[in-house]
Design a protein around this motif. Structure first.
Motif, PDB file in Angstrom:
ATOM      1  N   GLY A  42      -3.346  -1.006 -12.712  1.00 23.37           N
ATOM      2  CA  GLY A  42      -2.215  -1.377 -11.845  1.00 23.37           C
ATOM      3  C   GLY A  42      -1.802  -2.779 -11.950  1.00 23.37           C
ATOM      4  O   GLY A  42      -2.664  -3.644 -11.956  1.00 23.37           O
ATOM      5  N   VAL A  68       0.513  -5.700  -9.994  1.00 24.97           N
ATOM      6  CA  VAL A  68       1.162  -6.049  -8.747  1.00 24.97           C
ATOM      7  C   VAL A  68       2.203  -7.372  -8.958  1.00 24.97           C
ATOM      8  O   VAL A  68       1.780  -8.279  -9.330  1.00 24.97           O
ATOM      9  N   TYR A 127       0.768  -1.266  -0.160  1.00 25.35           N
ATOM     10  CA  TYR A 127       0.152  -0.119   0.080  1.00 25.35           C
ATOM     11  C   TYR A 127       0.969   1.348   0.129  1.00 25.35           C
ATOM     12  O   TYR A 127       0.434   2.107  -0.803  1.00 25.35           O
ATOM     13  N   CYS A 158      -2.067   3.939  -4.321  1.00 20.85           N
ATOM     14  CA  CYS A 158      -2.119   4.943  -5.408  1.00 20.85           C
ATOM     15  C   CYS A 158      -3.240   5.794  -5.514  1.00 20.85           C
ATOM     16  O   CYS A 158      -3.385   7.082  -5.745  1.00 20.85           O
ATOM     17  N   VAL A 177      -6.982  -3.871 -12.010  1.00 19.95           N
ATOM     18  CA  VAL A 177      -5.714  -4.263 -11.159  1.00 19.95           C
ATOM     19  C   VAL A 177      -5.509  -5.904 -11.814  1.00 19.95           C
ATOM     20  O   VAL A 177      -6.478  -6.533 -11.689  1.00 19.95           O
ATOM     21  N   GLY A 202       2.214   1.541  -3.229  1.00 16.19           N
ATOM     22  CA  GLY A 202       1.140   2.477  -4.093  1.00 16.19           C
ATOM     23  C   GLY A 202       1.071   3.888  -3.860  1.00 16.19           C
ATOM     24  O   GLY A 202       1.050   4.707  -4.903  1.00 16.19           O
ATOM     25  N   ARG A 203       1.354   4.583  -2.655  1.00 10.92           N
ATOM     26  CA  ARG A 203       1.127   5.760  -2.311  1.00 10.92           C
ATOM     27  C   ARG A 203       2.470   6.403  -3.206  1.00 10.92           C
ATOM     28  O   ARG A 203       2.129   7.651  -3.724  1.00 10.92           O
ATOM     29  N   VAL A 238      -3.000  -3.246  -2.590  1.00 13.62           N
ATOM     30  CA  VAL A 238      -1.954  -2.724  -2.917  1.00 13.62           C
ATOM     31  C   VAL A 238      -2.233  -1.525  -3.737  1.00 13.62           C
ATOM     32  O   VAL A 238      -1.570  -0.285  -3.501  1.00 13.62           O
ATOM     33  N   VAL A 239      -2.846  -1.273  -4.769  1.00 11.34           N
ATOM     34  CA  VAL A 239      -3.161  -0.370  -5.728  1.00 11.34           C
ATOM     35  C   VAL A 239      -4.076   0.974  -5.089  1.00 11.34           C
ATOM     36  O   VAL A 239      -4.025   1.798  -5.532  1.00 11.34           O
ATOM     37  N   VAL A 289       1.760   1.407 -12.280  1.00 12.20           N
ATOM     38  CA  VAL A 289       0.519   1.853 -12.570  1.00 12.20           C
ATOM     39  C   VAL A 289       0.738   2.796 -13.810  1.00 12.20           C
ATOM     40  O   VAL A 289       1.418   3.616 -13.918  1.00 12.20           O
ATOM     41  N   LEU A 336       5.391  -2.504  -7.881  1.00 14.04           N
ATOM     42  CA  LEU A 336       3.858  -2.609  -8.807  1.00 14.04           C
ATOM     43  C   LEU A 336       4.300  -1.439  -9.606  1.00 14.04           C
ATOM     44  O   LEU A 336       5.409  -0.795  -9.590  1.00 14.04           O
TER      45      LEU A 336
END
Length: 154
Positions: A97, A99, A65, A115, A133, A68-69, A111-112, A147, A145
């Motif tokens: 996305g 992963v 996560y 983002c 995803v 993802g950010r 996880v996505v 994106v 990941l």
């Protein structure tokens, strides 16, 4: 009047990284009419190296996560580099996305979400988007990941 994305980043004490350079023969962003297409972005450390690992093997969902950010920030950095300022974004249209995950991992969407959540946090209503995803058994440079993003531009 809504707060600008740059001011929102400042209020969150988030410094946007420099837009990463392409790792191959492609453009990081391409503006076609009022649509901005961004090539896939991965999480990067402060020195620009990809953050690597595999969900379900050596990374937790929370670590994914946060990666993802980080990707959300990379996406905003590329968009700002292409547009000059983030206020030109009318909306985030779609994210795709991928992963890096073990065969048994099932929480790709979580996880996505890192983002997605960052884009909504920074862009407000303009940050809501459609999304796909998927899991992959490997990604370039072993990044956590990757994106892709599509934006509608004012």
């Amino acid at each position: 009047m809504p707060i600008s994305p740059e001011k929102k980043l400042e209020s969150l004490n988030i410094i946007l990284p420099s837009a990463p350079k392409p790792a191959g023969q492609y453009q990081p962003a391409r503006l076609v009419g009022n649509m901005l297409y961004l090539s896939g972005q991965g999480p990067r450390s402060e020195n620009g190296q990809f953050i690597t690992g595999t969900l379900g093997n050596d990374l937790t969902v929370q670590e994914g996560y946060l990666a993802g950010r980080n990707v959300g920030l990379q996406i905003l950095a590329v968009a700002k580099d292409a547009l000059g300022y983030l206020s030109r974004i009318d909306s985030v249209v779609k994210l795709f996305g991928m992963v890096n995950a073990s065969d048994s991992f099932i929480d790709h969407a979580k996880v996505v979400n890192g983002c997605s959540d960052l884009l909504v946090e920074v862009l407000g209503e303009r940050g809501y988007h459609t999304r796909s995803v998927m899991g992959a058994n490997s990604l370039p440079f072993n990044m956590i990941l990757q994106v892709d993003a599509i934006f509608s531009i004012k």
